[in-house]
Write a protein that holds these residues in place. Structure first.
Motif, PDB file in Angstrom:
ATOM      1  N   ARG A 110       9.342   6.945  15.940  1.00 10.21           N
ATOM      2  CA  ARG A 110      10.438   6.072  16.396  1.00 10.21           C
ATOM      3  C   ARG A 110      10.581   6.083  17.913  1.00 10.21           C
ATOM      4  O   ARG A 110      10.926   5.067  18.511  1.00 10.21           O
ATOM      5  CB  ARG A 110      11.753   6.501  15.747  1.00 10.21           C
ATOM      6  N   ALA A 111      10.331   7.224  18.521  1.00 10.68           N
ATOM      7  CA  ALA A 111      10.495   7.316  19.981  1.00 10.68           C
ATOM      8  C   ALA A 111       9.541   6.369  20.695  1.00 10.68           C
ATOM      9  O   ALA A 111       9.923   5.698  21.660  1.00 10.68           O
ATOM     10  CB  ALA A 111      10.266   8.756  20.426  1.00 10.68           C
ATOM     11  N   SER A 112       8.304   6.290  20.204  1.00  5.21           N
ATOM     12  CA  SER A 112       7.304   5.428  20.826  1.00  5.21           C
ATOM     13  C   SER A 112       7.172   4.092  20.112  1.00  5.21           C
ATOM     14  O   SER A 112       6.375   3.245  20.516  1.00  5.21           O
ATOM     15  CB  SER A 112       5.940   6.126  20.853  1.00  5.21           C
ATOM     16  N   GLN A 113       7.929   3.921  19.040  1.00  4.62           N
ATOM     17  CA  GLN A 113       7.972   2.675  18.284  1.00  4.62           C
ATOM     18  C   GLN A 113       6.601   2.236  17.794  1.00  4.62           C
ATOM     19  O   GLN A 113       6.123   1.135  18.093  1.00  4.62           O
ATOM     20  CB  GLN A 113       8.669   1.565  19.106  1.00  4.62           C
TER      21      GLN A 113
ATOM     22  N   LEU B 149       0.843  -1.193   0.000  1.00  3.56           N
ATOM     23  CA  LEU B 149       0.000   0.000   0.000  1.00  3.56           C
ATOM     24  C   LEU B 149       0.878   1.242   0.000  1.00  3.56           C
ATOM     25  O   LEU B 149       0.755   2.111  -0.858  1.00  3.56           O
ATOM     26  CB  LEU B 149      -0.919  -0.001   1.218  1.00  3.56           C
ATOM     27  N   MET B 150       1.775   1.297   0.973  1.00  3.47           N
ATOM     28  CA  MET B 150       2.698   2.425   1.010  1.00  3.47           C
ATOM     29  C   MET B 150       3.837   2.173   1.977  1.00  3.47           C
ATOM     30  O   MET B 150       3.712   1.393   2.922  1.00  3.47           O
ATOM     31  CB  MET B 150       1.988   3.731   1.379  1.00  3.47           C
ATOM     32  N   SER B 151       4.948   2.833   1.695  1.00  2.00           N
ATOM     33  CA  SER B 151       6.071   2.837   2.617  1.00  2.00           C
ATOM     34  C   SER B 151       5.804   3.887   3.684  1.00  2.00           C
ATOM     35  O   SER B 151       4.974   4.784   3.496  1.00  2.00           O
ATOM     36  CB  SER B 151       7.361   3.172   1.873  1.00  2.00           C
ATOM     37  N   VAL B 152       6.500   3.790   4.792  1.00  2.00           N
ATOM     38  CA  VAL B 152       6.326   4.740   5.884  1.00  2.00           C
ATOM     39  C   VAL B 152       7.657   5.414   6.144  1.00  2.00           C
ATOM     40  O   VAL B 152       8.643   4.736   6.485  1.00  2.00           O
ATOM     41  CB  VAL B 152       5.833   4.044   7.163  1.00  2.00           C
ATOM     42  N   TYR B 153       7.697   6.714   5.996  1.00  2.00           N
ATOM     43  CA  TYR B 153       8.934   7.460   6.171  1.00  2.00           C
ATOM     44  C   TYR B 153       8.885   8.251   7.471  1.00  2.00           C
ATOM     45  O   TYR B 153       7.817   8.590   7.987  1.00  2.00           O
ATOM     46  CB  TYR B 153       9.165   8.396   4.982  1.00  2.00           C
ATOM     47  N   SER B 154      10.062   8.572   7.969  1.00  6.44           N
ATOM     48  CA  SER B 154      10.159   9.295   9.251  1.00  6.44           C
ATOM     49  C   SER B 154       9.405  10.612   9.218  1.00  6.44           C
ATOM     50  O   SER B 154       8.830  11.037  10.230  1.00  6.44           O
ATOM     51  CB  SER B 154      11.624   9.542   9.596  1.00  6.44           C
TER      52      SER B 154
END
Lengths: 114, 111
Positions: free
Chosen positions: B66-69, B47-52
């Protein structure tokens, strides 16, 4: 441009038998991964083949083995089948060295073990 | 604790609604993240990639924390055709990559 193809689409076996599933990757792809998907669960990584070698392996017993051929196609073999091996087996291909994370799946082989 | 966790749902929403799914992961070494869609008895499709920085594709928005994963998927203006299972995928590197799928979240969009 053919996508990932798998055969057979359905298979019925009995406990203790052996099975071989086949996969041809998408054109331009050289890496094949195999997944097991039980009903109501996400796909579980079995192993990955690249350059005719097993590169990564998930938490599956040695009854699960594979092979990759020079044309990049692959086989998954399962020995001594158990009832719990009943699942959808998915093959996914990718292009190593490029967007290796993006997986293209075949439509799967539905294996029923009686 | 499972490496990738998703609420299996089902999420039952009317057409036009906005719905959001979360996916938590336990391995802080995870490198890349994706959402796949799987229709009943069919193969998963990207469906889609997830970027920062977060990314959007039409009615779909993906976010990474990323902090809360966790990663999230937001679907706006739901269509009947959005009914499917949405699988979260987390990759970690270990020489190659090892993709780990969540069990999926089922979405049912009704008229």
């Amino acid at each position: 441009d053919a996508g990932v193809t798998q055969s057979p689409t359905h298979l019925i076996k009995t406990r203790g038998q052996q099975v071989t599933l086949r996969c041809s990757p998408k054109s331009g792809h050289d890496t094949v991964s195999w997944y097991q998907q039980a009903l109501g669960q996400g796909p579980q990584f079995i192993f990955q083949y690249y350059e005719e070698e097993e590169r990564q392996r998930g938490n599956f017993p040695d009854r699960f083995s594979g092979h990759q051929f020079p044309n990049y196609s692959s086989e998954l073999n399962v020995n001594a089948l158990l009832l719990g091996d009943s699942a959808l087996y998915l093959c996914a291909s990718s292009a190593r060295g490029r967007t290796i994370e993006k997986l293209f799946f075949g439509s799967g082989t539905q294996l029923s073990v009686l | 604790r499972k490496e990738v966790e998703q609420d299996p749902g089902p999420f039952n929403v009317p057409e036009g609604a906005t719905v959001a799914f979360n996916c938590t992961y336990s391995n802080s070494a995870s490198q890349s993240f994706f959402w796949y869609r799987q229709d009943c008895r069919k193969e998963p499709k990207l469906l889609m990639s997830v970027y920062s920085s977060g990314n959007e594709d039409g009615r779909f928005t993906a976010q990474l924390n990323r902090a809360s994963q966790y990663i999230s998927l937001l679907i706006r203006d739901s269509k009947l055709s959005d009914s499917a299972t949405y699988l979260c995928v987390v990759n970690r590197t270990g020489g190659s990559y090892i993709p780990t799928f969540g069990r999926g979240t089922s979405l049912i969009v009704h008229p």
